[in-house]
Design a protein around this motif. Structure first.
Motif, PDB file in Angstrom:
ATOM      1  N   ILE A  83       0.574  -0.979   0.089  1.00  0.00           N
ATOM      2  CA  ILE A  83      -0.348  -0.464  -0.117  1.00  0.00           C
ATOM      3  C   ILE A  83       0.552   1.318  -0.109  1.00  0.00           C
ATOM      4  N   ALA A  84       1.895   1.112   0.660  1.00  0.00           N
ATOM      5  CA  ALA A  84       2.438   2.490   0.742  1.00  0.00           C
ATOM      6  C   ALA A  84       3.412   2.538  -0.333  1.00  0.00           C
ATOM      7  N   ARG A  85       3.835   1.089  -1.305  1.00  0.00           N
ATOM      8  CA  ARG A  85       4.694   1.335  -2.495  1.00  0.00           C
ATOM      9  C   ARG A  85       3.635   2.160  -3.323  1.00  0.00           C
ATOM     10  N   TRP A  86       2.794   1.956  -3.095  1.00  0.00           N
ATOM     11  CA  TRP A  86       1.786   2.370  -4.154  1.00  0.00           C
ATOM     12  C   TRP A  86       1.590   3.859  -4.015  1.00  0.00           C
ATOM     13  N   ALA A  87       1.507   4.023  -2.896  1.00  0.00           N
ATOM     14  CA  ALA A  87       0.792   5.816  -2.087  1.00  0.00           C
ATOM     15  C   ALA A  87       1.821   6.409  -2.898  1.00  0.00           C
ATOM     16  N   ALA A  88       3.167   6.170  -2.786  1.00  0.00           N
ATOM     17  CA  ALA A  88       4.436   6.984  -2.822  1.00  0.00           C
ATOM     18  C   ALA A  88       4.171   7.564  -4.137  1.00  0.00           C
ATOM     19  N   GLU A 111       8.936   5.355   2.514  1.00  0.00           N
ATOM     20  CA  GLU A 111       9.063   5.306   1.171  1.00  0.00           C
ATOM     21  C   GLU A 111       9.705   5.846  -0.012  1.00  0.00           C
ATOM     22  N   LEU A 112       9.808   7.328   1.194  1.00  0.00           N
ATOM     23  CA  LEU A 112      10.325   8.675   0.270  1.00  0.00           C
ATOM     24  C   LEU A 112      11.068   9.179   0.726  1.00  0.00           C
ATOM     25  N   ARG A 113      11.953   8.544   1.666  1.00  0.00           N
ATOM     26  CA  ARG A 113      13.224   9.041   2.325  1.00  0.00           C
ATOM     27  C   ARG A 113      14.022   9.238   0.243  1.00  0.00           C
ATOM     28  N   SER A 114      13.661   9.035  -0.226  1.00  0.00           N
ATOM     29  CA  SER A 114      14.625   8.818  -1.683  1.00  0.00           C
ATOM     30  C   SER A 114      14.418  10.635  -2.126  1.00  0.00           C
ATOM     31  N   SER A 115      13.055  10.439  -1.753  1.00  0.00           N
ATOM     32  CA  SER A 115      12.340  11.887  -2.452  1.00  0.00           C
ATOM     33  C   SER A 115      13.096  13.351  -2.718  1.00  0.00           C
ATOM     34  N   THR A 116      12.718  14.099  -3.545  1.00  0.00           N
ATOM     35  CA  THR A 116      13.195  15.604  -3.292  1.00  0.00           C
ATOM     36  C   THR A 116      12.339  16.162  -3.763  1.00  0.00           C
ATOM     37  N   GLN A 117      12.242  17.522  -3.736  1.00  0.00           N
ATOM     38  CA  GLN A 117      11.639  18.370  -3.220  1.00  0.00           C
ATOM     39  C   GLN A 117      10.247  18.000  -3.175  1.00  0.00           C
ATOM     40  N   LEU A 118       9.945  17.659  -1.565  1.00  0.00           N
ATOM     41  CA  LEU A 118       8.361  17.638  -1.356  1.00  0.00           C
ATOM     42  C   LEU A 118       8.430  18.128   0.315  1.00  0.00           C
ATOM     43  N   PHE A 119       7.353  19.308   0.341  1.00  0.00           N
ATOM     44  CA  PHE A 119       7.233  19.819   1.183  1.00  0.00           C
ATOM     45  C   PHE A 119       6.389  18.456   2.421  1.00  0.00           C
ATOM     46  N   ILE A 120       6.436  18.010   4.036  1.00  0.00           N
ATOM     47  CA  ILE A 120       5.613  16.843   3.944  1.00  0.00           C
ATOM     48  C   ILE A 120       5.320  17.876   5.385  1.00  0.00           C
ATOM     49  N   ALA A 121       4.188  17.275   6.141  1.00  0.00           N
ATOM     50  CA  ALA A 121       4.071  17.748   7.097  1.00  0.00           C
ATOM     51  C   ALA A 121       3.142  16.551   8.374  1.00  0.00           C
ATOM     52  N   THR A 122       3.168  16.882   9.076  1.00  0.00           N
ATOM     53  CA  THR A 122       2.848  15.219   9.593  1.00  0.00           C
ATOM     54  C   THR A 122       2.299  15.752  11.434  1.00  0.00           C
ATOM     55  N   THR A 123       1.693  14.448  11.721  1.00  0.00           N
ATOM     56  CA  THR A 123       1.220  14.874  13.046  1.00  0.00           C
ATOM     57  C   THR A 123       2.012  12.801  14.042  1.00  0.00           C
ATOM     58  N   GLY A 132      13.442  12.071   9.466  1.00  0.00           N
ATOM     59  CA  GLY A 132      14.240  13.179  10.359  1.00  0.00           C
ATOM     60  C   GLY A 132      16.208  13.694   9.713  1.00  0.00           C
ATOM     61  N   ASP A 133      16.424  12.649   8.967  1.00  0.00           N
ATOM     62  CA  ASP A 133      17.725  12.641   8.977  1.00  0.00           C
ATOM     63  C   ASP A 133      17.823  13.353   7.288  1.00  0.00           C
ATOM     64  N   VAL A 134      16.282  13.198   6.447  1.00  0.00           N
ATOM     65  CA  VAL A 134      16.723  13.014   5.435  1.00  0.00           C
ATOM     66  C   VAL A 134      16.776  14.850   5.103  1.00  0.00           C
ATOM     67  N   GLU A 135      18.022  15.360   4.022  1.00  0.00           N
ATOM     68  CA  GLU A 135      17.789  16.595   4.427  1.00  0.00           C
ATOM     69  C   GLU A 135      17.060  17.118   3.017  1.00  0.00           C
ATOM     70  N   SER A 136      17.209  16.800   2.393  1.00  0.00           N
ATOM     71  CA  SER A 136      16.645  16.229   0.890  1.00  0.00           C
ATOM     72  C   SER A 136      15.090  17.140   0.585  1.00  0.00           C
ATOM     73  N   LEU A 137      14.138  16.930   1.394  1.00  0.00           N
ATOM     74  CA  LEU A 137      13.030  17.054   1.685  1.00  0.00           C
ATOM     75  C   LEU A 137      12.903  17.796   3.281  1.00  0.00           C
ATOM     76  N   HIS A 138      11.811  18.860   2.666  1.00  0.00           N
ATOM     77  CA  HIS A 138      11.255  19.907   4.070  1.00  0.00           C
ATOM     78  C   HIS A 138      10.248  19.564   5.024  1.00  0.00           C
ATOM     79  N   VAL A 139      10.537  19.605   5.879  1.00  0.00           N
ATOM     80  CA  VAL A 139       8.715  18.694   6.605  1.00  0.00           C
ATOM     81  C   VAL A 139       9.211  19.631   8.270  1.00  0.00           C
ATOM     82  N   GLU A 140       8.003  19.096   8.118  1.00  0.00           N
ATOM     83  CA  GLU A 140       7.679  20.226   9.306  1.00  0.00           C
ATOM     84  C   GLU A 140       6.830  19.128  10.123  1.00  0.00           C
ATOM     85  N   CYS A 141       6.787  19.896  11.498  1.00  0.00           N
ATOM     86  CA  CYS A 141       6.277  19.060  12.756  1.00  0.00           C
ATOM     87  C   CYS A 141       4.868  19.675  13.281  1.00  0.00           C
ATOM     88  N   LEU A 142       3.497  19.217  13.144  1.00  0.00           N
ATOM     89  CA  LEU A 142       2.439  19.762  14.308  1.00  0.00           C
ATOM     90  C   LEU A 142       2.106  19.305  14.737  1.00  0.00           C
TER      91      LEU A 142
END
Length: 275
Positions: A83-88, A111-123, A132-142
Motif C-alpha cells: 500500500i505504501a509503495r503505491w501511495a508514494a 518510501e519517501l526517504r529517496s524523494s526530493t522537493q517535497l513539503f511534508i507535514a506530519t502529526t 528526520g535525517d533526510v535533508e532533501s525534504l522539507h519536514v514540518e512537525c504539527l
C-alpha cells in the motif's frame, strides 16, 4: 438459567468487541430474548466496566485494547508496504503532503526517504523519526499533545497549526473503516484532527489493509468529505470492497509490490449473485 445468562453476556461482549456497536434490537433478535432482558444484560455489563453506553442505546466496548503503533508494525507487514509503495508513486515533485500517524503511513514515510522537493507535514512522531535525517525534504512537525499509543500529536495546538495550512494530498491511517461511517478511531480528538486534515487537503487517501475493512472496534468516527480514496491490499474480498464503491469512494487494490492487482468494484455491482 444463570449459566445461559452468563454465556449470553459473554457473547454480547464478544460481538460488541468485534463490531464496536451492539444495539438492543439487534441483540434481542440474535439471542431470541426480550429487549428488557437485553437491557438488564447491558446494565450489568456496564456496571462491570465491560461496556459503555453510546448514542441510540447502542453499546461499545471500552475495555477493547488499542494496540500501540509499535505492536502494529508487524501486522500485515507485506500488505502495508505494498500500500505504501503505491501511495508514494502518487506524489509528484514539489507537492505538499500531509502524513497522519499510524504504521501504514509510517511505511509510506519510509518510501519517501529517496524523494526530493517535497513539503511534508506530519502529526506522527514515527514519521519524524523516518524522515528526520533526510535533508532533501522539507519536514514540518504539527506539534501538540503526544498520544503515546499512536505516537501521534493531537489537541488544540495541532489543530491550530492545521488551520493555517493546505496540502495537495493527505494520507490517513485507520483503526477500522466502513463505507457508511468512515474511519473508526479510539479517541475523539483523533477524529476531529483527521476531519481537519481531510478538509484542508485537495486529495484524501485512507490507507487500510484488508483486515480493517468493515470494522468498527471503537465508537469514535471520522466523517470524510467526498470524494476520497481507499487504498487496500489484494486479500480484500469483493464483499468487503463493494460497499465502498456504492458510496462513491474510489477503491484502489494493490499487491505487495504496490501494483494495482484488480479493478475497483463497480458501484452498481450487487454484493451477492441475484437468482
Amino acid at each position: 438459567m444463570s449459566r445461559n445468562s452468563d454465556r449470553r453476556r459473554a457473547e454480547i461482549v464478544r460481538l460488541a468487541t468485534t463490531s464496536g456497536l451492539a444495539s438492543v434490537e439487534e441483540l434481542s433478535s440474535t439471542f431470541a430474548v426480550t429487549p428488557s432482558t437485553i437491557r438488564r444484560d447491558l446494565a450489568r455489563l456496564t456496571t462491570q466496566g465491560l461496556l459503555t453506553r453510546t448514542f441510540g442505546g447502542a453499546m461499545a466496548v471500552v475495555a477493547h485494547p488499542e494496540d500501540s503503533v509499535r505492536q502494529r508494525v508487524g501486522d500485515a507487514f507485506e500488505a502495508k508496504h505494498g500500500i505504501a509503495r503505491w501511495a508514494a508513486q502518487q506524489i509528484g515533485a514539489g507537492e505538499s503532503v500531509l502524513l497522519d500517524a499510524g504504521s501504514t503511513v509510517a511505511a509510506l514515510a519510509h518510501e519517501l526517504r529517496s524523494s526530493t522537493q517535497l513539503f511534508i507535514a506530519t502529526t506522527s512522531l514515527t514519521v519524524l523519526k523516518e524522515l528526520g535525517d533526510v535533508e532533501s525534504l522539507h519536514v514540518e512537525c504539527l506539534g501538540g499533545r503526544l498520544r503515546h499509543l499512536s505516537q501521534g500529536f493531537v489537541g488544540p495546538i495541532t489543530e491550530a497549526s492545521l488551520e493555517r495550512m493546505s496540502f495537495d494530498r493527505v494520507f490517513l491511517g485507520a483503526d477500522g473503516v466502513t463505507a457508511d461511517r468512515g474511519i473508526c478511531e479510539a479517541d475523539l480528538q483523533q477524529t476531529r484532527l483527521k476531519e481537519l486534515m481531510a478538509r484542508n487537503s485537495r486529495k484524501t487517501y485512507v490507507l487500510a489493509h484488508a483486515a480493517k475493512l468493515g470494522r468498527g472496534p471503537f465508537h469514535a468516527w471520522v466523517r470524510l468529505p467526498r470524494p476520497w480514496t481507499l487504498v487496500t491490499d489484494d486479500t480484500a474480498s469483493e464483499d468487503a470492497l463493494t460497499p465502498f464503491a456504492r458510496e462513491g469512494v474510489e477503491v484502489v487494490v494493490v499487491d505487495v509490490e504496490g501494483r494495482i492487482s484488480k479493478p475497483r468494484p463497480a458501484a452498481d455491482q450487487p454484493s451477492a449473485p441475484q437468482g
